[in-house]
Design an enzyme around this catalytic site. Structure first.
Site, PDB file in Angstrom:
ATOM      1  N   ASP A  79       0.809  -1.223   0.000  1.00  0.00           N
ATOM      2  CA  ASP A  79       0.000   0.000   0.000  1.00  0.00           C
ATOM      3  C   ASP A  79       0.843   1.274   0.000  1.00  0.00           C
ATOM      4  OD1 ASP A  79      -2.384  -1.339  -0.083  1.00  0.00           O
ATOM      5  OD2 ASP A  79      -2.777  -1.191   2.073  1.00  0.00           O
TER       6      ASP A  79
ATOM      7  N   ARG B   3       0.831   4.844  16.926  1.00  0.00           N
ATOM      8  CA  ARG B   3       0.372   5.848  15.951  1.00  0.00           C
ATOM      9  C   ARG B   3       0.665   7.292  16.332  1.00  0.00           C
ATOM     10  NH1 ARG B   3       1.204   2.124  12.624  1.00  0.00           N
ATOM     11  NH2 ARG B   3      -0.548   0.858  11.929  1.00  0.00           N
TER      12      ARG B   3
ATOM     13  N   ASP C  56      -6.733   3.438  12.451  1.00  0.00           N
ATOM     14  CA  ASP C  56      -5.424   4.078  12.302  1.00  0.00           C
ATOM     15  C   ASP C  56      -5.473   5.402  11.541  1.00  0.00           C
ATOM     16  OD1 ASP C  56      -3.956   2.334  13.850  1.00  0.00           O
ATOM     17  OD2 ASP C  56      -3.666   0.918  12.206  1.00  0.00           O
TER      18      ASP C  56
ATOM     19  N   SER D  79      -3.565  -9.348   7.425  1.00  0.00           N
ATOM     20  CA  SER D  79      -3.030  -7.994   7.505  1.00  0.00           C
ATOM     21  C   SER D  79      -2.329  -7.884   8.851  1.00  0.00           C
ATOM     22  CB  SER D  79      -4.176  -6.985   7.408  1.00  0.00           C
ATOM     23  OG  SER D  79      -3.789  -5.772   8.003  1.00  0.00           O
TER      24      SER D  79
HETATM   25  N1  ARG Z   1      -7.523  -3.159  15.470  1.00  0.00           N
HETATM   26  C1  ARG Z   1      -6.272  -2.700  15.958  1.00  0.00           C
HETATM   27  C2  ARG Z   1      -6.329  -1.237  16.281  1.00  0.00           C
HETATM   28  O1  ARG Z   1      -7.174  -0.550  15.787  1.00  0.00           O
HETATM   29  C3  ARG Z   1      -5.117  -3.035  15.045  1.00  0.00           C
HETATM   30  C4  ARG Z   1      -5.121  -2.356  13.703  1.00  0.00           C
HETATM   31  C5  ARG Z   1      -4.055  -2.821  12.744  1.00  0.00           C
HETATM   32  N2  ARG Z   1      -4.183  -4.237  12.541  1.00  0.00           N
HETATM   33  C6  ARG Z   1      -3.691  -4.920  11.529  1.00  0.00           C
HETATM   34  N3  ARG Z   1      -3.842  -6.209  11.584  1.00  0.00           N
HETATM   35  N4  ARG Z   1      -3.083  -4.378  10.526  1.00  0.00           N
HETATM   36  O2  ARG Z   1      -5.520  -0.758  17.030  1.00  0.00           O
END
Ligand code: ARG
Length: 432
Positions: free
Chosen positions: A33, A112, A141, A193
């Site tokens: 991505d 983040r 995110d 992912s």
């Molecule tokens: N659901 C989690 C959050 O919002 C992880 C997000 C990223 N997860 C991923 N498998 N890429 O903090």
């Protein structure tokens, strides 16, 4: 030629400003991505600078940097922020005992605001007018990145290519990447992912999208499946100073190596996995599997030490704070006054949180088996059922009378109990 010519000089400054306002700093991971995003932004006239934060994801950096260049990045900025991540994000969250919806230790969410802070800083240093990220349009995110960027510098433009672009599928994206010479090994790509850092690994999508289906073995990315973990188990002792872990099995360690070692140990014993349906900030339920060995062990240990050293009122109040703290982290509200205020509260509670906790790691289980502190409020003389008992049982009698007094009064009033006479009834409920 330019010297002494005011017009020309202004003109070059203008060009310079235009170039800068056309420069975007992209939070770059090296995956499909964000690699495609470099090209996509370049195609739209942006000068793209790729920013990579090393938060302990442990992926080969060199290849990612090379890929960003091939995709068209004019510069790749890499910063090792592991120390800062541990000290300023993981530790405060650990001190607060922040756990989202009872199971998620917030590894992704905590990284983040840190990455976004550096993204904004790189934009400032390079004079860029915009920042960008590679998050999808349905996750948390994007919120965390953008809210942080807006809080830290509301004048920056924010671009979210993945939310905007025309690709309808991964295949279309791969096709575009291939057309531009960007090589991402799609064959080897797992159906999941993933997001990985020092504090944990988040796994979603693929077969996990069926919430009834048990996570397949290949969804174990890091942790040994408990049934394959050694039958012998391991015992680990963690020392805390004012809420901060400082030693592992009597060995003093810096935060980063301590977390890394505990990750290895916990993972080998199958510890730290959780599987949950999670309520996203953007309104949907999703299924996520987390692997966070060190986070799990440290948070169990820290919470246990607090049980020993904090008085009941403070302990219980702090449990409420923990819920709010976790929500703020999850919701991308790290850089907000409430989070700062809660940090101040939590900091005062940590003065006594020093001592040792011993845990047993065995086939996926992590169990506290011992705790000890110079500030412990456990007094054997008061707790014992043996001969050495010093507890004043007489005091209990009066205490119980007063404790129940309001309800005794209520019952008497509601059931018109007069002069000690009470008509037996099986309706025990007291009206409010
Ligand atoms: N659901 C989690 C959050 O919002 C992880 C997000 C990223 N997860 C991923 N498998 N890429 O903090």
């Amino acid at each position: 030629m330019v010297d002494g010519d005011g017009t020309n000089f202004r003109f070059s400054t203008k060009i310079q400003n235009t170039i800068m306002s056309q420069t975007v700093v992209l939070a770059y991971s090296g995956g499909l991505d964000t690699s495609v995003a470099v090209r996509w932004l370049t195609d739209r006239g942006w000068r793209v600078m790729a920013f990579m934060a090393d938060v302990g994801q442990g992926e080969p950096r060199k290849e990612a940097v090379a890929r960003a260049k091939v995709a068209g990045a004019v510069e790749v900025v890499v910063r090792d922020v592991r120390e800062e991540f541990a000290r300023d994000y993981i530790v405060p969250s650990l001190k607060a005992n922040a756990v989202y919806e009872g199971k998620y230790l917030l590894a992704t969410a905590l990284s983040r605001p840190l990455i976004a802070k550096h993204l904004v800083d790189v934009a400032h240093r390079k004079g860029a007018g915009a920042v960008a990220h590679g998050c999808t349009g349905k996750g948390n995110d994007q919120v965390r990145f953008e809210v942080t960027a807006r809080i830290l510098d509301p004048t920056l433009k924010i671009i979210a290519p993945v939310r905007e672009w025309e690709f309808r599928s991964r295949e279309e994206e791969c096709h575009y990447a291939a057309r531009h010479g960007i090589r991402v090994e799609v064959g080897k790509k797992s159906p999941y992912s993933l997001d990985h850092n020092l504090w944990g690994l988040s796994v979603e999508a693929g077969p996990l999208e069926d919430p009834w289906r048990e996570p397949p073995l290949d969804s174990y990315r890091w942790i040994t499946p408990p049934h394959k973990a050694p039958a012998k188990g391991a015992t680990v002792t963690i020392e805390f100073r004012r809420g901060v872990p400082v030693a592992l099995n009597s060995r003093r360690l810096g935060l980063v190596p301590l977390v890394q070692q505990l990750n290895r140990l916990g993972a080998a014993h199958g510890v730290g996995r959780s599987d949950l349906i999670e309520s996203r900030l953007v309104g949907i339920k999703s299924r996520e599997v987390y692997e966070a060995p060190a986070a799990q062990v440290l948070s169990e240990a820290h919470a246990e030490l607090e049980r020993l050293v904090l008085d009941r009122e403070l302990l219980h109040y702090k449990q409420g704070v923990a819920l709010k703290y976790a929500e703020l982290v999850y919701d991308g509200l790290w850089w907000t006054p409430l989070k700062t205020a809660l940090d101040a509260f939590v900091a005062t509670t940590q003065r006594r949180v020093s001592g040792w906790v011993r845990l047993k790691l065995l086939k996926g289980r992590c169990q506290v088996v011992g705790r000890r502190s110079p500030y412990g409020l456990y007094h054997k003389g008061l707790a014992t059922y043996g001969k050495a008992d010093q507890f004043d049982r007489q005091a209990a009698e009066g205490f119980i009378k007063l404790w129940g007094l309001p309800y005794e009064g209520l019952r008497k009033e509601q059931f018109k109990v007069r002069s000690g006479k009470f008509k037996a009834t099986s309706n025990f409920e007291l009206r409010t």
